[in-house]
Design an enzyme around this catalytic site. Structure first.
Site, mmCIF file in Angstrom:
data_model
loop_
_atom_site.group_PDB
_atom_site.id
_atom_site.type_symbol
_atom_site.label_atom_id
_atom_site.label_comp_id
_atom_site.label_asym_id
_atom_site.label_seq_id
_atom_site.Cartn_x
_atom_site.Cartn_y
_atom_site.Cartn_z
ATOM 1 N N GLU A 232 48.632 37.465 45.219
ATOM 2 C CA GLU A 232 47.824 37.158 44.311
ATOM 3 C C GLU A 232 47.037 35.767 44.437
ATOM 4 O O GLU A 232 47.656 34.912 44.216
ATOM 5 C CB GLU A 232 48.216 37.352 42.945
ATOM 6 C CG GLU A 232 49.207 38.431 42.434
ATOM 7 C CD GLU A 232 48.173 39.510 42.232
ATOM 8 O OE1 GLU A 232 47.285 39.308 41.940
ATOM 9 O OE2 GLU A 232 48.991 40.763 42.132
ATOM 10 N N CYS A 266 42.341 31.808 38.343
ATOM 11 C CA CYS A 266 42.096 32.853 39.228
ATOM 12 C C CYS A 266 40.771 33.466 38.851
ATOM 13 O O CYS A 266 39.710 34.081 39.733
ATOM 14 C CB CYS A 266 43.093 33.713 39.786
ATOM 15 S SG CYS A 266 43.895 34.356 38.457
#
Ligand code: NAD
Length: 473
Positions: A232, A266
């Site tokens: 990720e 993110c």
């Protein structure tokens, strides 16, 4: 002599603690203990593991004050630290409630198959030892995001938090120590990249959250060992504001989505595309709202935005702003990194006059910076939004859900917020993949998340009365 590194306080800028980094031998010893404990953990069954994780949840809730204090020392911000703890408690509740349904088998056992006389039992088996490596932007939340479903699936876990924000780990360890069933099953190992690399070298499956650069190294190391890697990684999320959108709503959502946690997220909005006819009006609304958001200084309870957590990130944000201005961008608000009490703060920064030659439109800034660019029509908006190495998430604002979805359907990203921004940070029900360089592997959200930790097994069962027509003779 174990390696020690300094730990900086983002509010003072001072390096005032040291972190002892576990070496490869210590990681291997923790892995041995975990492998020895894992069969007993699996034998507890889903109900036993749920009970242990509910006890962990209660231990974290009881140590709320100590956990908050450690997260404030790690990150310099208070509100988001509270949000992190609440979110982890909610996630433990959600997984404990759903795991029995997701891990159990439904229907007859053995189930009939397409072949008469053959029954099927699906009996998944967890990977014995999972590694989780996490970044500094949400230290607790991103440490636990893969740990909880992995434990519920029956795996033991080695967790390696970021060396930039390691203080919360002591509190987490104390919580784990209160749950005897987790002894050896969940181990937090302190250290930097070398410790992380040792974790990748010893586990059976690795979940990594961090930068694309490190993700590539982790992916390559995992491939060399033939272990699954769930990566990720970074993002450069676009928001598209269509001409018919509610502009004030879009400005409010984009501002929050692009600057909360000082933009260290993110799924932060890092690029904004606004339709030409409403461009100036949207920018004015965004700037007006941005000016009201201030630094959490001098008190941690002040303002909305904490300091830039990582010293290295200060330089990246400074570089992106300087590059944009040098190439002709206008700073409409913010724009100056100020050192207050030793910490580095940046107020929400809105840029116009930007284009895709600039770092601020191409590379992950990871700060509270919102460059806004105009588009002529939906085709151009989609082309610009997709013109990126990244494909984590995106946002679309339009007058109707259908109109926003029509644009959103064309975006290369795994999580798309409609008439809001960065919703994947709040709603984890939907399955999604990271597109392009933003990641690799199955969804860490939704039901598929827990199944990542299971190896599937099929028992193909011929009934004793039956013989195969293809047997010789
Ligand atoms: P980073 O890649 O520098 O470090 C992440 C972790 O990897 C740290 O714990 C570090 O010690 C460890 N590490 C470093 N080298 C290693 C190696 N060779 N092998 C194994 N582990 C190693 O990332 P960061 O700066 O801490 O985090 C910020 C990045 O994380 C941003 O790019 C952000 O977008 C990304 N991120 C992604 C998500 C997501 O869900 N996609 C969520 C949060 C953050």
């Amino acid at each position: 002599m174990a390696r020690q590194i300094g730990v900086r306080d983002p509010r003072t800028g001072r390096t005032d603690e040291t972190l002892r980094c576990a070496d490869a031998a210590e990681v291997a010893a923790a892995a041995d203990r975990a492998r020895a404990a894992q069969p007993g953990w699996l034998a507890l069954g889903t109900a036993g593991r749920v009970a242990a994780l509910r006890a962990l949840r209660d231990a974290i809730a009881e140590r709320d004050t100590a956990m908050t204090a450690a997260l404030v020392r790690d990150t310099g911000r208070l509100q988001v630290s509270r949000l992190e703890i609440d979110s982890v408690l909610a996630s433990l509740d959600r997984w404990c409630e759903r795991a029995p349904g997701l891990l159990g088998t439904a229907g007859p056992d053995p189930a009939p198959t397409s072949m008469p006389g053959i029954g099927l039992r699906q009996a998944p088996l967890p990977y014995p030892l999972v590694g989780a490596i996490s970044p500094w932007n949400f230290p607790l939340l991103l440490a636990m995001i893969d740990v909880v479903p992995a434990l519920l699936a029956g795996s033991a876990v080695l967790l390696k938090p970021s060396e930039i924000t390691p203080r919360f780990a002591a509190v987490l360890r104390a919580c784990v120590a209160e749950v005897p069933a987790l002894d050896g099953v969940l181990t937090v190992v302190d250290g930097d990249g070398a410790t992380g690399a040792a974790v990748v070298d010893t586990v059976d499956l690795i979940c990594f959250t961090g930068s694309v650069r490190t993700g590539r190294a982790v992916g390559a190391a995992a491939a060399a060992r033939f272990i699954p890697a769930f990566l990720e990684l970074g993002g450069k999320d676009p928001a598209i504001v269509c001409a018919d959108a509610d502009l004030d709503r879009a400005a409010q959502a984009v501002l929050y989505g692009g600057t909360v946690n000082t933009g260290h997220s993110c799924m932060s909005i890092e690029r904004v595309y606004a339709a030409e006819p409403v461009f100036e009006e949207f920018v004015d609304l965004l700037v007006a709202r941005a000016r009201k958001v201030g630094p959490a200084y001098p008190e941690v309870t002040d303002g909305e935005l904490g300091p830039i957590i990582s010293a290295a990130q200060v330089e990246i944000i400074r570089d992106h702003l300087a590059d944009a201005v040098a190439r002709g961008a206008s700073v409409r608000c913010g724009g100056e990194i100020r050192v207050l009490g030793g910490g580095a703060y940046l107020e929400p920064t809105v840029l116009t006059g930007v284009d895709h030659s600039m770092k601020v439109m191409r590379e992950e800034t990871f700060g509270p910076v919102l460059p806004v660019m105009a588009f002529a029509d939906a085709d151009e908006a989609v082309r610009l939004a997709n013109d990126s190495e990244y494909g984590l998430s995106a946002a679309v604002f339009a007058a109707t859900t259908e109109a926003a979805l029509a644009v959103g359907e064309r975006l290369e990203a795994g999580g798309i917020s409609v008439n809001d921004a960065s919703l994947t940070g709040f709603v984890q029900d939907g399955e999604k993949n990271a597109f392009k360089s933003s990641g690799l592997g199955g969804s860490r959200m939704g039901p598929a998340s827990i199944r990542r930790f299971q190896r599937q097994r099929s028992f193909l069962i011929r009934s004793p009365e039956d013989r195969a027509p293809w047997w010789f003779g």
